[in-house]
Design a protein around this motif. Sequence first.
Motif, short mmCIF file in Angstrom:
data_model
loop_
_atom_site.label_atom_id
_atom_site.label_comp_id
_atom_site.label_asym_id
_atom_site.label_seq_id
_atom_site.Cartn_x
_atom_site.Cartn_y
_atom_site.Cartn_z
N GLY A 1 33.44 -8.77 -45.49
CA GLY A 1 33.63 -8.39 -44.08
C GLY A 1 32.35 -7.94 -43.39
N GLN A 2 31.20 -7.96 -44.09
CA GLN A 2 29.94 -7.56 -43.46
C GLN A 2 29.07 -8.79 -43.19
N ARG A 3 28.32 -8.72 -42.11
CA ARG A 3 27.51 -9.88 -41.69
C ARG A 3 26.13 -9.87 -42.36
N ILE A 4 25.78 -11.05 -42.90
CA ILE A 4 24.48 -11.22 -43.53
C ILE A 4 23.72 -12.28 -42.74
N ALA A 5 22.57 -11.94 -42.20
CA ALA A 5 21.73 -12.92 -41.50
C ALA A 5 20.70 -13.44 -42.49
N PRO B 1 19.36 -26.11 -40.56
CA PRO B 1 19.21 -25.03 -39.57
C PRO B 1 18.05 -24.11 -39.94
N MET B 2 17.62 -23.29 -38.99
CA MET B 2 16.54 -22.32 -39.25
C MET B 2 17.09 -21.02 -39.82
N PHE B 3 18.40 -20.79 -39.66
CA PHE B 3 19.02 -19.56 -40.20
C PHE B 3 20.50 -19.82 -40.39
N ARG B 4 21.15 -18.95 -41.15
CA ARG B 4 22.60 -19.04 -41.32
C ARG B 4 23.18 -17.64 -41.31
N ALA C 1 29.88 -16.11 -38.36
CA ALA C 1 29.50 -16.52 -39.72
C ALA C 1 30.03 -17.91 -40.00
N THR C 2 29.23 -18.70 -40.72
CA THR C 2 29.65 -20.06 -41.09
C THR C 2 29.85 -20.19 -42.59
N LEU C 3 29.76 -19.09 -43.30
CA LEU C 3 29.90 -19.11 -44.76
C LEU C 3 30.50 -17.78 -45.19
#
Length: 313
Positions: free
Chosen positions: A160-164, A151-154, A28-30
């Motif tokens: 603590g959960q990942r969001i695409a 970017p095309m996605f982040r 994750a970058t955010l």
Amino acid sequence: MPQNPSDAPGRSCPRDYRYGATALAGPATLQTDALWIAGGLYGNTFALRELESMLAAERGEAALVFNGDFHWFDVDDGAFANIEQGVARHAATRGNVETEIAQPHDGAGCGCAYPDWVDDEDVSRSNRMLERLKVTAQRAPGAAARLAALPMFRIAEVGGQRIAIVHGDAESLAGWGFSQEALATASGRCAALAWFGASGASVFASSHTCLPVLQAFEGARAIVNNGAAGMPNFAATTFGLATRIGVAPSRHALYRARAGALHIEAIAIDYDAAAWRESFLAQCPPGSDAHTSYWRRIESGPGYPLASALRAA
Ligand SMILES: [Fe+2]
């Protein structure tokens, strides 16, 4: 030679739009406690203002990501510049609109990769709209380079959960796998399950396909598509829609679902609809391609009922 319909401008998906679901498995970058995602702003400067004021009203840590197609109807130089400046204050990914005005692909048209349920006339009008917007973008200093660099996605992390965060789906910038139409089918939901596995995401947040859906899945997972931030999304309504993903709920969700500890909500963007109609008409008068394709929706919404958007696992 007759053109293969799936290769026609506006129907095709350029090869470099494809990233594949495993590309979403990175770090994750955010990180934030309240993640706002607004796809399909479509040049609506009034929706931009309303979104920023809702973000400012957050009491805790919050961030806003524009996940593509923030330009579209903003062919006026001033409107285009306002959208550029507004988006630059937050995080952003590019959609097919920004990609095609920044680094056009031969024969891609608008880059929408429209499926066969969208008729040929609509596709042709979108291609011509893109050509018109490109002229505006070319006059805007530095815009093409800025948009091409997005970017095309982040990948974000909330609680603590990942969001695409994508524009289209887990495979491609202009994929329709997260459309309400695809998610209404067993095969569409089955494809989505594989994408959760490949990416390690708990939630996919998308836009691009113009109609909203919030589909919950077993195992504390969900797909949320905000439809359009800058246009009405439901029958007989005049507000746009944003997605909010938070560790705590907001007070104003139209509808919501849980994914583990996360609250995933659809929030109305109650922009000044009369002012937006006036601005739209000044840029896209009757007889223009944009007016022919979108005026009815801008006035009174698409024929999609609000009750269709929230779907249980
Ligand atoms: Fe799009």
